[in-house]
Design a protein around this motif. Structure first.
Motif, PDB file in Angstrom:
ATOM      1  N   VAL A 128       4.974  -6.546   3.511  1.00 33.36           N
ATOM      2  CA  VAL A 128       5.352  -6.045   2.058  1.00 33.36           C
ATOM      3  C   VAL A 128       6.776  -5.467   2.313  1.00 33.36           C
ATOM      4  O   VAL A 128       7.242  -4.551   1.547  1.00 33.36           O
ATOM      5  CB  VAL A 128       4.290  -4.777   1.848  1.00 33.36           C
ATOM      6  CG1 VAL A 128       3.092  -5.370   1.474  1.00 33.36           C
ATOM      7  CG2 VAL A 128       4.294  -3.743   3.051  1.00 33.36           C
ATOM      8  N   ASN A 158       5.756   1.471   4.260  1.00 33.52           N
ATOM      9  CA  ASN A 158       6.985   1.007   4.774  1.00 33.52           C
ATOM     10  C   ASN A 158       7.772   2.308   5.606  1.00 33.52           C
ATOM     11  O   ASN A 158       8.254   1.921   6.480  1.00 33.52           O
ATOM     12  CB  ASN A 158       7.702   0.241   3.869  1.00 33.52           C
ATOM     13  CG  ASN A 158       7.257  -1.131   3.465  1.00 33.52           C
ATOM     14  OD1 ASN A 158       6.382  -1.551   3.956  1.00 33.52           O
ATOM     15  ND2 ASN A 158       7.852  -1.691   2.416  1.00 33.52           N
ATOM     16  N   TYR A 200      -5.945   4.333   1.960  1.00 28.79           N
ATOM     17  CA  TYR A 200      -5.600   2.788   2.149  1.00 28.79           C
ATOM     18  C   TYR A 200      -4.457   2.380   1.687  1.00 28.79           C
ATOM     19  O   TYR A 200      -4.067   1.044   1.707  1.00 28.79           O
ATOM     20  CB  TYR A 200      -6.758   2.103   1.140  1.00 28.79           C
ATOM     21  CG  TYR A 200      -8.243   2.514   1.916  1.00 28.79           C
ATOM     22  CD1 TYR A 200      -8.460   2.138   2.883  1.00 28.79           C
ATOM     23  CD2 TYR A 200      -9.069   3.134   0.924  1.00 28.79           C
ATOM     24  CE1 TYR A 200      -9.954   2.569   3.540  1.00 28.79           C
ATOM     25  CE2 TYR A 200     -10.251   3.717   1.351  1.00 28.79           C
ATOM     26  CZ  TYR A 200     -10.653   3.233   2.738  1.00 28.79           C
ATOM     27  OH  TYR A 200     -11.908   3.737   3.076  1.00 28.79           O
ATOM     28  N   SER A 241       6.470  -4.474  -6.682  1.00 31.42           N
ATOM     29  CA  SER A 241       5.730  -3.759  -5.883  1.00 31.42           C
ATOM     30  C   SER A 241       4.222  -3.519  -6.162  1.00 31.42           C
ATOM     31  O   SER A 241       3.273  -3.767  -5.178  1.00 31.42           O
ATOM     32  CB  SER A 241       6.460  -2.453  -5.492  1.00 31.42           C
ATOM     33  OG  SER A 241       7.757  -2.584  -5.229  1.00 31.42           O
ATOM     34  N   ARG A 270       2.274  -6.502  -5.535  1.00 29.24           N
ATOM     35  CA  ARG A 270       2.072  -6.938  -4.311  1.00 29.24           C
ATOM     36  C   ARG A 270       0.966  -6.171  -3.476  1.00 29.24           C
ATOM     37  O   ARG A 270       0.200  -6.613  -2.352  1.00 29.24           O
ATOM     38  CB  ARG A 270       3.330  -6.986  -3.448  1.00 29.24           C
ATOM     39  CG  ARG A 270       3.365  -7.068  -1.942  1.00 29.24           C
ATOM     40  CD  ARG A 270       2.804  -8.620  -1.688  1.00 29.24           C
ATOM     41  NE  ARG A 270       2.632  -8.910   0.057  1.00 29.24           N
ATOM     42  CZ  ARG A 270       1.459  -8.635   0.514  1.00 29.24           C
ATOM     43  NH1 ARG A 270       0.599  -7.853   0.127  1.00 29.24           N
ATOM     44  NH2 ARG A 270       1.559  -8.960   1.746  1.00 29.24           N
ATOM     45  N   LEU A 271       0.761  -4.957  -3.949  1.00 27.93           N
ATOM     46  CA  LEU A 271      -0.089  -4.018  -3.452  1.00 27.93           C
ATOM     47  C   LEU A 271      -1.446  -4.039  -4.306  1.00 27.93           C
ATOM     48  O   LEU A 271      -2.153  -2.951  -4.181  1.00 27.93           O
ATOM     49  CB  LEU A 271       0.519  -2.499  -3.429  1.00 27.93           C
ATOM     50  CG  LEU A 271       1.635  -2.411  -2.498  1.00 27.93           C
ATOM     51  CD1 LEU A 271       2.079  -1.064  -2.600  1.00 27.93           C
ATOM     52  CD2 LEU A 271       1.094  -2.649  -1.088  1.00 27.93           C
ATOM     53  N   CYS A 298       3.283   2.996  -4.431  1.00 30.21           N
ATOM     54  CA  CYS A 298       4.782   2.335  -4.254  1.00 30.21           C
ATOM     55  C   CYS A 298       5.417   3.339  -5.212  1.00 30.21           C
ATOM     56  O   CYS A 298       5.017   4.144  -5.666  1.00 30.21           O
ATOM     57  CB  CYS A 298       4.831   0.988  -4.737  1.00 30.21           C
ATOM     58  SG  CYS A 298       4.406   0.935  -6.605  1.00 30.21           S
ATOM     59  N   GLN A 355      -2.495   2.477  -1.192  1.00 27.55           N
ATOM     60  CA  GLN A 355      -2.043   1.806  -2.265  1.00 27.55           C
ATOM     61  C   GLN A 355      -1.071   2.752  -3.119  1.00 27.55           C
ATOM     62  O   GLN A 355      -1.457   3.477  -3.809  1.00 27.55           O
ATOM     63  CB  GLN A 355      -3.228   1.460  -3.360  1.00 27.55           C
ATOM     64  CG  GLN A 355      -3.721  -0.092  -3.017  1.00 27.55           C
ATOM     65  CD  GLN A 355      -4.834  -0.291  -4.014  1.00 27.55           C
ATOM     66  OE1 GLN A 355      -5.731   0.435  -4.272  1.00 27.55           O
ATOM     67  NE2 GLN A 355      -4.700  -1.255  -4.882  1.00 27.55           N
ATOM     68  N   ALA A 370       6.947  -0.099  -0.782  1.00 25.97           N
ATOM     69  CA  ALA A 370       5.538   0.471  -0.605  1.00 25.97           C
ATOM     70  C   ALA A 370       5.786   1.538   0.375  1.00 25.97           C
ATOM     71  O   ALA A 370       6.667   1.764   1.229  1.00 25.97           O
ATOM     72  CB  ALA A 370       4.781  -0.404   0.227  1.00 25.97           C
ATOM     73  N   ALA A 373       8.446  -5.011  -1.044  1.00 28.53           N
ATOM     74  CA  ALA A 373       7.953  -4.065  -1.932  1.00 28.53           C
ATOM     75  C   ALA A 373       8.571  -2.656  -1.367  1.00 28.53           C
ATOM     76  O   ALA A 373       8.724  -2.222  -0.246  1.00 28.53           O
ATOM     77  CB  ALA A 373       6.463  -3.940  -2.176  1.00 28.53           C
TER      78      ALA A 373
END
Length: 357
Positions: free
Chosen positions: A185, A193, A61, A94, A97-98, A65, A63, A190, A188
């Motif tokens: 995002v 990205n 999923y 980050s 945000r996640l 960073c 999650q 992430a 972040a």
């Protein structure tokens, strides 16, 4: 902090004149696990694999960073971090945000200093050399459920680093793909990205470019970032860089370039940079430089811009004429303790940190 020193150091096999960035890892790493609503003990342990399953939620999923930062060694063997508080602030931004738990300042900074201290002999010395450090947070709970995870890991690993791009590169201005979207995002670091950027970058490479300049998702009329870097444009003797936003990462190197330019008295404007403006400046001869900045690369100068089937060459400037080269030298001199540090950015890592953490 729980300390477990390696009994089998690989340092004797490390050749500082011949190594691969990103594939060579130092002897130790830092790990800390989150469970039952709190972080456990920070552990400094030998570097190596950690057992996980394909059902780990971070893999399924997204999650996850991370941060990118460096340690430097001067000619006297002193070791320094560079603006680590900025990376601490950003990894928590980050994480928030996640929907992941934030780390404490003690976990982050003490873990960094302990790791860099114990493996300081891995830090290569000389121009362009450093230790690249990767703090990261990721979900570890074993569950195929699309929800916020209950278990996480904070870790810090590191790899010796040398100059990333030594020559100017050609970049394609994207008029279709975007790195990030409004409400997403992009601000972040992430992990996802970066995954999403690989395919468009592959397409640009197939067209003969090394990287992409990302444009805004709604109109593709404004510069945002370039590859994994923040982007700067020089028209005549003024530097322009897009303002940070929920789509643009607040880069530590970006901020450092801005502060160094101001210190030199170079005019710098933080405002939207229109593709049309850049193309027109190239056509009329006022576009002097375009470059990217980031922790790993420091500075990458662009030699050509690709746009709508046309390849637009940029001027070839000497290091004395190039604002990018001048500011890069200002930054690397400061990082490597070759100049004064009026900003207080350099943070010394004292020897025997482990005795105090």
């Amino acid at each position: 902090m729980i300390i477990q020193k390696t009994e089998n150091s690989r340092l004797s096999d490390f050749d500082p004149d011949n190594f691969s960035f990103g594939n060579t890892f130092i002897d130790h790493m830092v790990i800390c696990e989150y469970e039952n609503g709190k972080w456990g003990d920070v552990k400094l342990v030998p570097y190596g694999p950690i057992p996980f399953t394909p059902a780990m939620m971070g893999v399924n999923y997204g999650q996850a960073c991370f941060e990118g930062m460096k340690a430097y060694k001067d000619k006297d063997g002193q070791v320094f971090l560079f603006r680590p508080e900025k990376n601490f602030e950003r990894i928590n931004k980050s994480a928030k945000r996640l929907a992941m738990p934030e780390v404490t300042e003690e976990m982050f900074l003490d873990g960094l200093k302990a790791l860099v201290d114990i493996d300081r002999n891995w830090i290569p010395q000389g121009e362009g050399m450093s230790l690249y450090i990767r703090p990261l947070i990721f979900a570890t709970e074993e569950a195929l459920k699309a929800r916020v995870a209950n278990k996480y890991m904070f870790a810090i690993v590191a790899t010796p680093a040398k100059s990333y791009y030594s020559e100017p590169v050609s970049v394609k201005i994207s008029d279709h793909y975007s790195r990030a979207a409004s409400g997403g995002v992009g601000s972040a670091k992430a992990a996802g990205n970066y995954a999403a950027s690989f395919y468009p970058t592959q397409l640009a490479i197939e067209e003969g470019y090394e990287q992409i300049i990302w444009t805004d998702d709604s109109t593709h009329e404004y510069f945002e970032e370039s590859g994994t870097m923040n982007v700067f444009v020089r028209i005549n003797d003024t530097i322009y860089t897009p303002p940070t936003s929920e789509k643009i990462l607040d880069g530590v190197t970006r901020d450092s370039f801005i502060q160094l330019a101001k210190k030199r008295g170079i005019e710098i404007k933080i405002e939207p940079v229109a593709v049309k403006t850049v193309i027109e400046a190239q056509k009329n001869g006022t576009l002097k430089e375009v470059w990217g900045v980031g922790t790993a690369v420091v500075t990458t100068i662009f030699q050509a811009l690709g746009y709508q089937g046309e390849k637009l060459e940029l001027p070839k400037l000497s290091d004395e004429e190039s604002f990018a080269a001048i500011l890069k030298k200002d930054l690397t001199d400061l990082q490597n303790n070759l100049s004064e540090d009026p900003f207080g950015w350099r943070v010394a890592v004292e020897k025997n940190v482990l005795e105090t953490v």
